[in-house]
Write a protein that holds these residues in place. Sequence first.
Motif, PDB file in Angstrom:
ATOM      1  N   LEU A  28       0.825  -1.197   0.000  1.00 32.20           N
ATOM      2  CA  LEU A  28       0.000   0.000   0.000  1.00 32.20           C
ATOM      3  C   LEU A  28       0.866   1.256   0.000  1.00 32.20           C
ATOM      4  O   LEU A  28       0.612   2.214  -0.730  1.00 32.20           O
ATOM      5  CB  LEU A  28      -0.934  -0.006   1.211  1.00 32.20           C
ATOM      6  CG  LEU A  28      -1.875   1.203   1.336  1.00 32.20           C
ATOM      7  CD1 LEU A  28      -2.779   1.310   0.114  1.00 32.20           C
ATOM      8  CD2 LEU A  28      -2.697   1.107   2.620  1.00 32.20           C
ATOM      9  N   LEU A  29       1.915   1.224   0.839  1.00 29.61           N
ATOM     10  CA  LEU A  29       2.826   2.368   0.892  1.00 29.61           C
ATOM     11  C   LEU A  29       3.520   2.572  -0.450  1.00 29.61           C
ATOM     12  O   LEU A  29       3.653   3.702  -0.922  1.00 29.61           O
ATOM     13  CB  LEU A  29       3.860   2.148   1.993  1.00 29.61           C
ATOM     14  CG  LEU A  29       4.929   3.255   2.148  1.00 29.61           C
ATOM     15  CD1 LEU A  29       4.260   4.587   2.477  1.00 29.61           C
ATOM     16  CD2 LEU A  29       5.935   2.875   3.234  1.00 29.61           C
ATOM     17  N   ALA A  30       3.955   1.458  -1.078  1.00 28.02           N
ATOM     18  CA  ALA A  30       4.622   1.560  -2.375  1.00 28.02           C
ATOM     19  C   ALA A  30       3.673   2.124  -3.432  1.00 28.02           C
ATOM     20  O   ALA A  30       4.073   2.930  -4.280  1.00 28.02           O
ATOM     21  CB  ALA A  30       5.136   0.190  -2.804  1.00 28.02           C
ATOM     22  N   ARG A  31       2.394   1.688  -3.353  1.00 22.45           N
ATOM     23  CA  ARG A  31       1.414   2.176  -4.316  1.00 22.45           C
ATOM     24  C   ARG A  31       1.171   3.664  -4.135  1.00 22.45           C
ATOM     25  O   ARG A  31       1.097   4.422  -5.122  1.00 22.45           O
ATOM     26  CB  ARG A  31       0.112   1.402  -4.154  1.00 22.45           C
ATOM     27  CG  ARG A  31      -0.984   1.830  -5.125  1.00 22.45           C
ATOM     28  CD  ARG A  31      -2.228   0.995  -4.930  1.00 22.45           C
ATOM     29  NE  ARG A  31      -3.295   1.438  -5.827  1.00 22.45           N
ATOM     30  CZ  ARG A  31      -4.498   0.897  -5.865  1.00 22.45           C
ATOM     31  NH1 ARG A  31      -4.794  -0.117  -5.042  1.00 22.45           N
ATOM     32  NH2 ARG A  31      -5.405   1.347  -6.701  1.00 22.45           N
ATOM     33  N   VAL A  32       1.042   4.083  -2.884  1.00 17.59           N
ATOM     34  CA  VAL A  32       0.831   5.504  -2.589  1.00 17.59           C
ATOM     35  C   VAL A  32       2.014   6.329  -3.075  1.00 17.59           C
ATOM     36  O   VAL A  32       1.865   7.396  -3.682  1.00 17.59           O
ATOM     37  CB  VAL A  32       0.593   5.721  -1.084  1.00 17.59           C
ATOM     38  CG1 VAL A  32       0.624   7.214  -0.752  1.00 17.59           C
ATOM     39  CG2 VAL A  32      -0.735   5.104  -0.655  1.00 17.59           C
ATOM     40  N   GLN A  36       2.031   9.122  -5.971  1.00 16.32           N
ATOM     41  CA  GLN A  36       2.534  10.462  -5.669  1.00 16.32           C
ATOM     42  C   GLN A  36       3.635  10.859  -6.643  1.00 16.32           C
ATOM     43  O   GLN A  36       3.679  12.002  -7.128  1.00 16.32           O
ATOM     44  CB  GLN A  36       3.053  10.515  -4.230  1.00 16.32           C
ATOM     45  CG  GLN A  36       3.507  11.914  -3.801  1.00 16.32           C
ATOM     46  CD  GLN A  36       3.974  11.936  -2.349  1.00 16.32           C
ATOM     47  OE1 GLN A  36       4.151  10.895  -1.736  1.00 16.32           O
ATOM     48  NE2 GLN A  36       4.178  13.112  -1.829  1.00 16.32           N
ATOM     49  N   PHE A  37       4.520   9.910  -6.951  1.00 12.56           N
ATOM     50  CA  PHE A  37       5.602  10.175  -7.897  1.00 12.56           C
ATOM     51  C   PHE A  37       5.036  10.470  -9.286  1.00 12.56           C
ATOM     52  O   PHE A  37       5.497  11.392  -9.976  1.00 12.56           O
ATOM     53  CB  PHE A  37       6.545   8.971  -7.966  1.00 12.56           C
ATOM     54  CG  PHE A  37       7.655   9.129  -8.971  1.00 12.56           C
ATOM     55  CD1 PHE A  37       8.757   9.924  -8.690  1.00 12.56           C
ATOM     56  CD2 PHE A  37       7.585   8.479 -10.206  1.00 12.56           C
ATOM     57  CE1 PHE A  37       9.777  10.070  -9.617  1.00 12.56           C
ATOM     58  CE2 PHE A  37       8.601   8.625 -11.133  1.00 12.56           C
ATOM     59  CZ  PHE A  37       9.707   9.413 -10.844  1.00 12.56           C
ATOM     60  N   ASP A  38       4.017   9.697  -9.696  1.00 12.14           N
ATOM     61  CA  ASP A  38       3.386   9.931 -10.994  1.00 12.14           C
ATOM     62  C   ASP A  38       2.758  11.314 -11.065  1.00 12.14           C
ATOM     63  O   ASP A  38       2.867  12.010 -12.094  1.00 12.14           O
ATOM     64  CB  ASP A  38       2.319   8.859 -11.269  1.00 12.14           C
ATOM     65  CG  ASP A  38       2.921   7.490 -11.553  1.00 12.14           C
ATOM     66  OD1 ASP A  38       4.130   7.432 -11.864  1.00 12.14           O
ATOM     67  OD2 ASP A  38       2.186   6.478 -11.440  1.00 12.14           O
ATOM     68  N   ARG A  39       2.085  11.707  -9.967  1.00 15.49           N
ATOM     69  CA  ARG A  39       1.474  13.042  -9.953  1.00 15.49           C
ATOM     70  C   ARG A  39       2.536  14.130 -10.048  1.00 15.49           C
ATOM     71  O   ARG A  39       2.358  15.137 -10.744  1.00 15.49           O
ATOM     72  CB  ARG A  39       0.639  13.222  -8.685  1.00 15.49           C
ATOM     73  CG  ARG A  39      -0.681  12.449  -8.697  1.00 15.49           C
ATOM     74  CD  ARG A  39      -1.601  12.942  -7.594  1.00 15.49           C
ATOM     75  NE  ARG A  39      -1.037  12.716  -6.270  1.00 15.49           N
ATOM     76  CZ  ARG A  39      -1.215  11.611  -5.560  1.00 15.49           C
ATOM     77  NH1 ARG A  39      -1.945  10.614  -6.050  1.00 15.49           N
ATOM     78  NH2 ARG A  39      -0.689  11.488  -4.350  1.00 15.49           N
ATOM     79  N   GLN A  40       3.645  13.935  -9.336  1.00 15.09           N
ATOM     80  CA  GLN A  40       4.734  14.916  -9.398  1.00 15.09           C
ATOM     81  C   GLN A  40       5.320  14.994 -10.797  1.00 15.09           C
ATOM     82  O   GLN A  40       5.623  16.077 -11.301  1.00 15.09           O
ATOM     83  CB  GLN A  40       5.814  14.549  -8.381  1.00 15.09           C
ATOM     84  CG  GLN A  40       5.399  14.735  -6.933  1.00 15.09           C
ATOM     85  CD  GLN A  40       6.438  14.211  -5.956  1.00 15.09           C
ATOM     86  OE1 GLN A  40       7.340  13.463  -6.335  1.00 15.09           O
ATOM     87  NE2 GLN A  40       6.321  14.613  -4.696  1.00 15.09           N
ATOM     88  N   GLN A  41       5.470  13.806 -11.437  1.00 17.62           N
ATOM     89  CA  GLN A  41       5.994  13.775 -12.798  1.00 17.62           C
ATOM     90  C   GLN A  41       5.047  14.476 -13.766  1.00 17.62           C
ATOM     91  O   GLN A  41       5.480  15.240 -14.634  1.00 17.62           O
ATOM     92  CB  GLN A  41       6.207  12.323 -13.242  1.00 17.62           C
ATOM     93  CG  GLN A  41       7.390  11.635 -12.585  1.00 17.62           C
ATOM     94  CD  GLN A  41       8.711  12.208 -13.056  1.00 17.62           C
ATOM     95  OE1 GLN A  41       9.284  13.086 -12.396  1.00 17.62           O
ATOM     96  NE2 GLN A  41       9.190  11.740 -14.188  1.00 17.62           N
ATOM     97  N   GLN A  42       3.757  14.209 -13.613  1.00 16.38           N
ATOM     98  CA  GLN A  42       2.771  14.840 -14.479  1.00 16.38           C
ATOM     99  C   GLN A  42       2.750  16.355 -14.281  1.00 16.38           C
ATOM    100  O   GLN A  42       2.650  17.126 -15.236  1.00 16.38           O
ATOM    101  CB  GLN A  42       1.388  14.247 -14.214  1.00 16.38           C
ATOM    102  CG  GLN A  42       1.243  12.802 -14.653  1.00 16.38           C
ATOM    103  CD  GLN A  42      -0.059  12.174 -14.210  1.00 16.38           C
ATOM    104  OE1 GLN A  42      -0.889  12.851 -13.569  1.00 16.38           O
ATOM    105  NE2 GLN A  42      -0.264  10.898 -14.511  1.00 16.38           N
ATOM    106  N   SER A  43       2.860  16.769 -13.025  1.00 15.20           N
ATOM    107  CA  SER A  43       2.878  18.195 -12.727  1.00 15.20           C
ATOM    108  C   SER A  43       4.120  18.853 -13.316  1.00 15.20           C
ATOM    109  O   SER A  43       4.042  19.945 -13.903  1.00 15.20           O
ATOM    110  CB  SER A  43       2.843  18.407 -11.206  1.00 15.20           C
ATOM    111  OG  SER A  43       2.918  19.781 -10.890  1.00 15.20           O
TER     112      SER A  43
END
Length: 208
Positions: A28-32, A36-43
């Motif tokens: 779960l932590l890895a998924r979160v 979060q990393f994907d959102r940062q990359q997209q941003s």
Amino acid sequence: MGSALIGLAAAVVGVTGTLLASVLSQRLLARVQSEQFDRQQQSAEAQWRREQQVAELGRRREGYMQVNASFRRYRTHLMDFLWTVRKGAVTPEARERVEEARRDHHSAFAEAQLIASTVVLAELDGMTAALSEVYRRVMSLEEGTPDPDGSFEGLRTDFDRLWERWERMRAEMRADLGAGNDPDGQQLIGPRRLPPLPPDGPETAQAA
């Protein structure tokens, strides 16, 4: 014996539950963290695209402003040269002023053609061809071999047509930039209209 088995089973279940909880928690932590990393990359990617768009808009705006300035200068000097031809007062200096303005125009237009939108590029190409034709006709008149319709009055009409073509090109440039008026009410690219061909010769043209 039954109680011992029950106790052992309970212990196994407890240990298994603890291990599964740990594994699930880590997943779960890895998924979160991945989300979060994907959102940062997209941003970051969106921010980069915005910066690239702003930079590209700035390059186009600068290129279009250079085109407008070079066109006005070239048109003015070519117009002045036409008046000197009419007066029979052509000098090497007058011809060199035209050639210098022509070279500057070619340079500015060539740079703008690399960054212009498709619609503006078509206008730039058309304007380049029109200016080259007017230049040829003026020089033919100066050399004593004018076109059949290449009289002084005919060439005055050519300059009026250049003015109209410039207005169309300028409108496409402004549309491409999404330009309106700045907070002071000034247009972002050039004046609203070029001055018409003056009736009193090159001195009036220079003042314009």
